[in-house]
Design a protein around this motif. Structure first.
Motif, PDB file in Angstrom:
ATOM      1  N   HIS A 112      -2.998  11.333  -2.438  1.00  0.00           N
ATOM      2  CA  HIS A 112      -3.098  10.267  -1.452  1.00  0.00           C
ATOM      3  C   HIS A 112      -3.543   8.958  -2.083  1.00  0.00           C
ATOM      4  N   LEU A 113      -4.563   9.059  -2.945  1.00  0.00           N
ATOM      5  CA  LEU A 113      -5.055   7.862  -3.619  1.00  0.00           C
ATOM      6  C   LEU A 113      -3.937   7.216  -4.434  1.00  0.00           C
ATOM      7  N   GLN A 114      -3.152   8.098  -5.089  1.00  0.00           N
ATOM      8  CA  GLN A 114      -2.057   7.619  -5.903  1.00  0.00           C
ATOM      9  C   GLN A 114      -1.074   6.815  -5.057  1.00  0.00           C
ATOM     10  N   LEU A 115      -0.747   7.363  -3.866  1.00  0.00           N
ATOM     11  CA  LEU A 115       0.155   6.646  -2.952  1.00  0.00           C
ATOM     12  C   LEU A 115      -0.423   5.289  -2.589  1.00  0.00           C
ATOM     13  N   ILE A 116      -1.722   5.278  -2.224  1.00  0.00           N
ATOM     14  CA  ILE A 116      -2.350   4.037  -1.781  1.00  0.00           C
ATOM     15  C   ILE A 116      -2.320   3.005  -2.903  1.00  0.00           C
ATOM     16  N   ILE A 117      -2.719   3.439  -4.109  1.00  0.00           N
ATOM     17  CA  ILE A 117      -2.799   2.480  -5.209  1.00  0.00           C
ATOM     18  C   ILE A 117      -1.412   1.974  -5.581  1.00  0.00           C
ATOM     19  N   PHE A 118      -0.444   2.895  -5.643  1.00  0.00           N
ATOM     20  CA  PHE A 118       0.917   2.513  -6.009  1.00  0.00           C
ATOM     21  C   PHE A 118       1.475   1.510  -4.990  1.00  0.00           C
ATOM     22  N   GLY A 119       1.270   1.806  -3.692  1.00  0.00           N
ATOM     23  CA  GLY A 119       1.755   0.904  -2.646  1.00  0.00           C
ATOM     24  C   GLY A 119       1.104  -0.458  -2.738  1.00  0.00           C
ATOM     25  N   SER A 120      -0.226  -0.480  -2.927  1.00  0.00           N
ATOM     26  CA  SER A 120      -0.921  -1.775  -2.997  1.00  0.00           C
ATOM     27  C   SER A 120      -0.454  -2.565  -4.205  1.00  0.00           C
ATOM     28  N   LEU A 121      -0.238  -1.842  -5.315  1.00  0.00           N
ATOM     29  CA  LEU A 121       0.191  -2.507  -6.542  1.00  0.00           C
ATOM     30  C   LEU A 121       1.548  -3.171  -6.337  1.00  0.00           C
ATOM     31  N   ILE A 122       2.439  -2.465  -5.645  1.00  0.00           N
ATOM     32  CA  ILE A 122       3.764  -3.030  -5.389  1.00  0.00           C
ATOM     33  C   ILE A 122       3.642  -4.281  -4.527  1.00  0.00           C
ATOM     34  N   CYS A 123       2.843  -4.192  -3.449  1.00  0.00           N
ATOM     35  CA  CYS A 123       2.661  -5.360  -2.579  1.00  0.00           C
ATOM     36  C   CYS A 123       2.068  -6.506  -3.387  1.00  0.00           C
ATOM     37  N   TYR A 124       1.072  -6.183  -4.210  1.00  0.00           N
ATOM     38  CA  TYR A 124       0.399  -7.218  -4.998  1.00  0.00           C
ATOM     39  C   TYR A 124       1.399  -7.923  -5.909  1.00  0.00           C
ATOM     40  N   LEU A 125       2.211  -7.131  -6.607  1.00  0.00           N
ATOM     41  CA  LEU A 125       3.194  -7.721  -7.527  1.00  0.00           C
ATOM     42  C   LEU A 125       4.198  -8.581  -6.772  1.00  0.00           C
ATOM     43  N   LEU A 126       4.641  -8.084  -5.614  1.00  0.00           N
ATOM     44  CA  LEU A 126       5.638  -8.839  -4.848  1.00  0.00           C
ATOM     45  C   LEU A 126       5.052 -10.161  -4.390  1.00  0.00           C
ATOM     46  N   ILE A 127       3.759 -10.151  -4.024  1.00  0.00           N
ATOM     47  CA  ILE A 127       3.137 -11.391  -3.556  1.00  0.00           C
ATOM     48  C   ILE A 127       2.928 -12.348  -4.723  1.00  0.00           C
TER      49      ILE A 127
END
Lengths: 309, 375
Positions: free
Chosen positions: B336-351
């Motif tokens: 679950h943590l992996q999903l959360i971190i991966f998702g946030s990282l993608i959003c962060y990079l896109l922003i």
């Protein structure tokens, strides 16, 4: 020859389950209309709302609350969770990405999907939780007309009723409240709306909140049907063809698309499926959507796409 | 200082149009290829750090190369021609299964006509390339709607390909040679008498495919066809008005992209997986490819490599870190943590950089040019 009774039964069952797809598709339409964001995370939002509701209910009932009080408090809790989610998404993701192209926004909502799925399961657990809000037994109607009558699931009737109320409520909200009018203005042209003093970020928060509440409603119905579990997120994939057939920007379109997909899918599965191997429910809606798009590229009820240089 | 073009005069048109006009770029590329083709295999042969076992080759370099190949294919369609596709996974599957059928012999009984079409097993290289061609054919078919449907509508329409072929390979036993479990084993990788077996050989094979394709793709996108694609991407009506045929441009983009993705699919199945099920090419694979292309940079061959590396390596790192640090977390929490971190990282990079790593690289190059005297 196929019996008329069987055909009607399949048709009605399909239409009813189509309404349930529409419930999910509605959330997509709301957000796309107001912000141009194609929100892949709607399925994850249904999961989050459902998990929050069912876990709160379990806890409250275990504490000895009466059933009605537990339901009111549980729904309140889930709504609060959805409001927080909406605020965070607007603040952290959609706000900073304003004016990016549609593909970037779409991909960012996939990122949001990962976060929501992970967070929802980490906080609320990842088992299958049964939810019993609506009766799930079946009625037999027209027993005089057809042999054996027609089987109608009570849950589906509830779902249709709720979808009807929801659409009526949304229509009233959009047409007759100040916020609703502001929402429509933002949907039309967010720069123009901004320049006449409509607070854009507040409006986007409201839109995500409304989509979150629609997700909560969808979660109550789907959770009763399937139990609240991870596979509920795949509803998003079921809702996409519904959305495309109806048109991305049309609320009545989401309902009509749901009906078409639901009925088409069930009829194809029952009458066509056995001859080509079964399981065609899996892709039928998408091929149907493709066919509709070839005739009407903006979907059945979508706004006409006008391109200028 | 190091990265200056001063005194690199171009005296012929050919030099001016060279694929890498700056000398330093050519040197860097040569060094990179040297390391990839000679250095890494040498290190791996003698088990020098970090090649203690075969882990690095098997778990990171092989999938990285193949996914980079698929990302180049996807980038041609999404990044250069602007047609959003969520069906890349399906085209990988088509490449894999067609290559499998061709490599094990095709037999189509046409009972009602009284004869059967039989093709003997083809050599493996021919099967892989023909698998790519099959994917290209299906790609053209599913590209036809793109003449009418645009943007996100098209993205959802391409999902039709994804779900349809998932179903076909799961339900039609002909494609899996009637294997009872639905799982398929790759044939022996015999290239003109050379049997590819060890991880190093597999790595070199994929590297060759990727290098050749990357150079071809790079040349393609800066030529006539690539410019047509980009014109269509930037504004298709305007492109049509200046005389670009949308039919031709869009369908070639679908064909070339599907071919590369199909070859990547065949390599993924034959060289990396060895035995596979339809699940290996699900929607998740399509989304991953799209992420690679967007995070790497739309319309950049180089970006495809960086994006593939990022999307592949980050989840592996996220998996390794808690175990390495010895954090007492259950596997479920880690997932679950992996999903959360991966998702946030993608959003962060896109922003932070909506145009991906390719943009960061070009900014870096610009800075390097002025260094150490920024104006």
């Amino acid at each position: 020859m196929i019996a008329l009774g069987q055909f009607l039964e399949v048709l009605i069952g399909g239409l009813m389950s189509g309404v349930l797809y529409s419930l999910v598709a509605l959330g997509f339409v709301l957000i796309f209309k107001a912000s141009g964001v194609f929100n892949y995370a709607q399925g994850a939002m249904v999961l989050l709302a459902g998990l929050a509701l069912v876990r709160a209910l379990d806890l409250l009932i275990a504490q000895g609350f009466p059933f009605w009080a537990a339901i009111v408090l549980g729904i309140g809790f889930a709504a609060a969770i959805m409001a927080t989610t909406a605020w965070l998404i607007e603040r952290l993701v959609i706000g900073p990405l304003v004016n990016q192209d549609a593909l970037t926004l779409f991909m960012s909502t996939i990122g949001v999907t990962f976060v929501l799925e992970g967070a929802a399961e980490m906080i609320f657990g990842s088992d299958v939780y049964p939810l019993r809000l609506f009766p799930t037994d079946a009625w037999f109607v027209f027993e005089g007309l057809f042999p054996g009558g027609i089987l109608i699931n009570k849950l589906d009737v509830w779902g249709a009723l709720i979808a009807g109320i929801l659409v009526a409520g949304l229509a009233l909200f959009f047409q007759h409240t100040k916020t609703g009018r502001a929402l429509r203005a933002v949907a039309d042209d967010h720069l123009a709306a901004h320049s006449v003093g409509i607070p854009i970020s507040w409006i986007w928060f409201v839109v995500w909140l409304v989509a979150g509440l629609v997700a909560l409603v969808a979660a109550t119905v789907w959770g009763t049907k399937l139990g609240v579990q991870f596979s509920i997120t795949f509803l998003a994939l079921k809702a996409l063809p519904v959305l495309i057939i109806g048109g991305l920007t049309s609320i009545p379109g989401a309902i009509a698309g749901g009906l078409i997909v639901g009925a088409g899918e069930k009829i194809a599965e029952v009458f066509l499926g056995p001859s080509i191997g079964g399981g065609i429910e899996y892709w039928f809606a998408y091929v149907l959507a493709l066919a509709v798009l070839l005739v009407r590229p903006q979907g059945l009820f979508g706004e006409r796409i006008i391109e200028r240089i | 200082m190091l990265y200056r073009e001063t005194s690199q005069f171009k005296t012929t048109y050919a030099e001016d149009m060279a694929i890498f006009p700056i000398r330093q770029d050519r040197i860097a590329l040569g060094v990179l290829l040297g390391i990839a083709f000679i250095g890494l295999p040498l290190l791996a042969t003698f088990h020098i750090w970090p090649f203690g076992g075969d882990y690095l080759l098997w778990a990171i370099l092989l999938p990285f190369l193949i996914l980079a190949l698929a990302a180049i294919g996807t980038n041609i369609l999404v990044g250069y021609c602007g047609q959003i596709s969520l069906g890349s996974g399906a085209f990988m599957a088509i490449g894999a299964y067609s290559a499998y059928k061709l490599a094990t012999g095709v037999h189509i009984p046409l009972a009602w006509l009284g004869f059967a079409i039989s093709i003997p097993p083809l050599p493996i290289l021919a099967s892989i390339l023909l698998g790519g061609l099959a994917a290209a054919g299906v790609g053209i078919l599913f590209g036809i709607p793109s003449l009418r449907i645009k943007g996100l509508y098209l993205a959802v329409a391409t999902l039709a390909a994804q779900f349809f072929f998932d179903w076909v390979f799961l339900r039609v036993p002909w494609f899996t040679n009637y294997a009872p479990s639905g799982s398929v084993n790759a044939p022996e990788l015999n290239f003109f008498g050379v049997v590819v077996q060890t991880p190093i050989e597999r790595y070199l094979l994929c590297l060759t495919f990727v290098t050749v394709t990357a150079i071809l793709a790079k040349n393609l996108v800066r030529g006539n066809l690539g410019r047509q694609w980009m014109a269509i991407r930037d504004m298709d009506i305007a492109a049509e008005l200046i005389g670009i045929r949308p039919l031709y441009a869009k369908l070639t983009a679908f064909a070339v992209s599907s071919f590369i993705v199909g070859v990547a699919g065949a390599l993924w199945a034959f060289v990396y997986l060895g035995s596979w099920e339809p699940l290996a090419f699900s929607l998740d694979r399509s989304l991953d490819l799209l992420f690679m292309v967007i995070i790497g940079g739309l319309g950049s061959i180089m970006g495809s490599f960086v994006g593939a590396a990022f999307i592949l390596i980050v989840p592996i790192m996220l998996n390794l870190i808690p175990t390495e640090l010895g954090v007492p977390l259950s596997t479920e929490t880690i997932t679950h943590l992996q999903l959360i971190i991966f998702g946030s990282l993608i959003c962060y990079l896109l922003i932070k950089e909506p145009r991906g790593f390719a943009r960061l690289i070009s900014i870096g190059k610009e800075k390097l040019r002025l260094w150490p005297f920024p104006y």
